[in-house]
Scaffold this active site. Structure first.
Site, mmCIF file in Angstrom:
data_model
loop_
_atom_site.group_PDB
_atom_site.id
_atom_site.type_symbol
_atom_site.label_atom_id
_atom_site.label_comp_id
_atom_site.label_asym_id
_atom_site.label_seq_id
_atom_site.Cartn_x
_atom_site.Cartn_y
_atom_site.Cartn_z
ATOM 1 N N CYS A 172 -73.033 -20.920 71.576
ATOM 2 C CA CYS A 172 -74.192 -20.883 70.681
ATOM 3 C C CYS A 172 -75.394 -21.630 71.431
ATOM 4 O O CYS A 172 -76.518 -21.228 71.610
ATOM 5 C CB CYS A 172 -74.213 -21.386 69.301
ATOM 6 S SG CYS A 172 -73.502 -22.994 69.035
ATOM 7 N N ASP A 367 -80.858 -16.417 65.383
ATOM 8 C CA ASP A 367 -79.166 -16.648 65.287
ATOM 9 C C ASP A 367 -78.456 -16.066 66.357
ATOM 10 O O ASP A 367 -78.377 -14.910 66.283
ATOM 11 C CB ASP A 367 -78.634 -16.506 63.827
ATOM 12 C CG ASP A 367 -77.377 -17.059 63.604
ATOM 13 O OD1 ASP A 367 -76.771 -17.711 64.253
ATOM 14 O OD2 ASP A 367 -76.910 -16.882 62.456
ATOM 15 N N HIS A 369 -75.175 -16.222 66.577
ATOM 16 C CA HIS A 369 -73.852 -16.287 66.107
ATOM 17 C C HIS A 369 -73.100 -14.882 65.690
ATOM 18 O O HIS A 369 -72.116 -15.000 64.891
ATOM 19 C CB HIS A 369 -73.399 -17.319 64.792
ATOM 20 C CG HIS A 369 -73.827 -18.861 65.214
ATOM 21 N ND1 HIS A 369 -75.147 -19.222 65.417
ATOM 22 C CD2 HIS A 369 -72.845 -19.855 65.702
ATOM 23 C CE1 HIS A 369 -74.960 -20.518 65.546
ATOM 24 N NE2 HIS A 369 -73.731 -20.905 65.954
#
Length: 433
Positions: A172, A367, A369
């Site tokens: 990430c 994001d 993820h």
């Protein structure tokens, strides 16, 4: 946030401001009569004057050797420990929510201005049905969805000599940093006003930028090449690193690519300047930006042909122990009002995100993820499916919930932009809320 807007009226950071605009007279490559006071100054002299002070006490009582300290810089502030505690807890989204907290979707009920990478969107009158405010909200959503998204991928060629073919659960921070650098390239090649077109064919420059972040060794800024470039900073496939190591890895990767390719064909057409404090940013000292150092980076990037080139500033910071010290929050908010702003690499320990905007006490982020199949775009295909590189879902988290270890990025097209950035920082630091 109204205070930030009022201050930035005098800094030309209104909603109509664009990073494409030319610098003001007197801020070009030739030094003016007032340039000397900026020749070497702390960019965060009051802004983040004691950002690293939390480590000073620790260093006095620590008996660790220098070697031990250098080997541990990528493990500070809970990045590794936090991820290992949750990595076995289920799907990537559940893992992410356990670390970062449940996603807050959309825009809060606040009617305060939204700042997104240097642009202001006024939505204060939307509750009363104001047409301009409604248009501003739609414009913000279009701007947000035009930012480049990098997420976990699966099914790419193994990284180096490993058998790792996915960065799920560990990449990430790398993906967040790719997003920030991709934005720098968008700003440089297509301008701050660029929005993803609704119809194909796409801009060649846009496809070329995405191609550079493909998941193979053939793509200059792939996760494969980042891992290789960051070996000296503790970066390895399957491991977690903090923002400081990530910034240094980009500096190393940019240097290696500069040596491989002719000056006219540079894939990252800007110098990379990591602004850090004492002891090379490991434990202490407020970050110091130096005009001479910036000029040296530009001179080296141009292979001794120019004193100034576009420059990417990466500023790793530690703004507290377990969470961001509240005194730094107003300055972090103000960062998004600067037209040079590229956003922030930050999140919770073990869950890095790319933060691009702010509204009062909340920050908007992209994001990384979600796990998606690998995509390697061809520069010859201007009608490729690029939907996996953008996100229409707007997420936000409170500023005070961020991990104190983060990094801020700025893009300065020339010396004038750099000097104006320094002026803006000093101006903000002298006007507390």
């Amino acid at each position: 946030m109204k205070g930030f807007h009022e201050r930035n009226d005098s800094l030309n950071c209104s909603s109509k401001a664009s990073i494409d605009s030319s610098p003001t007279p007197g801020t070009g490559s030739e030094p003016g009569p007032n340039d000397s006071k900026f020749s070497k100054t702390s960019l965060w002299s009051n802004f983040f004057a004691s950002a690293f002070s939390v480590f000073d006490t620790y260093s006095e009582s620590s008996s660790s050797s220098v070697c031990e300290r250098k080997s541990s810089f990528s493990k500070t502030n809970g990045w590794t420990a936090a991820v290992k505690r949750v990595v076995s807890g289920g799907s990537m989204r559940r893992i992410h929510e356990r670390v970062l907290g449940p996603s807050k979707i959309g825009i809060s009920s606040s009617t305060s201005d939204i700042w997104l990478l240097g642009l202001c969107y006024k939505i204060s009158q939307e509750a009363s049905g104001d047409v301009d405010a409604t248009s501003a909200l739609a414009a913000f959503k279009q701007d947000f969805s035009s930012r480049i998204l990098m997420t976990y991928r699966k099914g790419f060629d193994a990284i180096g000599e490993t058998k790792i073919t996915s960065d799920a659960s560990w990449g990430c921070m790398l993906r967040s940093s790719q997003m920030l650098v991709a934005q720098a390239l968008l700003f440089h090649r297509l301008g701050r006003s660029w929005r993803k077109p609704s119809q194909k064919p796409f801009d060649l420059a846009y496809i070329e930028i995405l191609h550079q972040f493909g998941d193979s060794e053939a793509s200059a800024f792939s996760i494969h090449n980042l891992v290789e470039a960051g070996k000296n900073y503790g970066l390895a496939a399957g491991s977690w690193v903090g923002p400081y190591a990530m910034c240094r890895s980009w500096e190393s990767l940019a240097r290696s690519k500069r040596e491989e390719i002719d000056l006219e064909c540079q894939l990252l057409p800007m110098a990379v300047y990591v602004v850090s404090g004492d002891e090379d940013g490991e434990r202490g000292g407020a970050p110091v930006v130096c005009i001479e150092d910036a000029s040296r980076h530009c001179f080296e990037f141009s292979r001794h042909q120019a004193d100034w080139t576009p420059i990417l500033l990466l500023v790793p910071l530690v703004l507290g122990l377990d969470k961001v010290n509240p005194r730094y929050i107003p300055s972090l908010q103000a960062t998004f009002t600067f037209p040079q702003c590229l956003g922030i690499l930050g999140g919770k320990p073990g869950a890095s995100t790319y933060i691009v905007g702010v509204q009062e006490e909340n920050v908007f982020y992209l994001d990384p993820h979600d796990v998606q199949p690998v995509v390697n775009l061809s520069t010859e295909n201007l009608e490729a499916d690029t939907s996996s590189y953008h996100c229409n879902i707007i997420r936000y988290i409170p500023l005070d919930s961020l991990d104190p270890s983060l990094a801020i990025g700025f893009f300065c097209r020339d010396k004038g932009f750099l000097v104006n950035l320094m002026i803006s920082m000093i101006f903000v630091s002298g006007h507390p809320n």
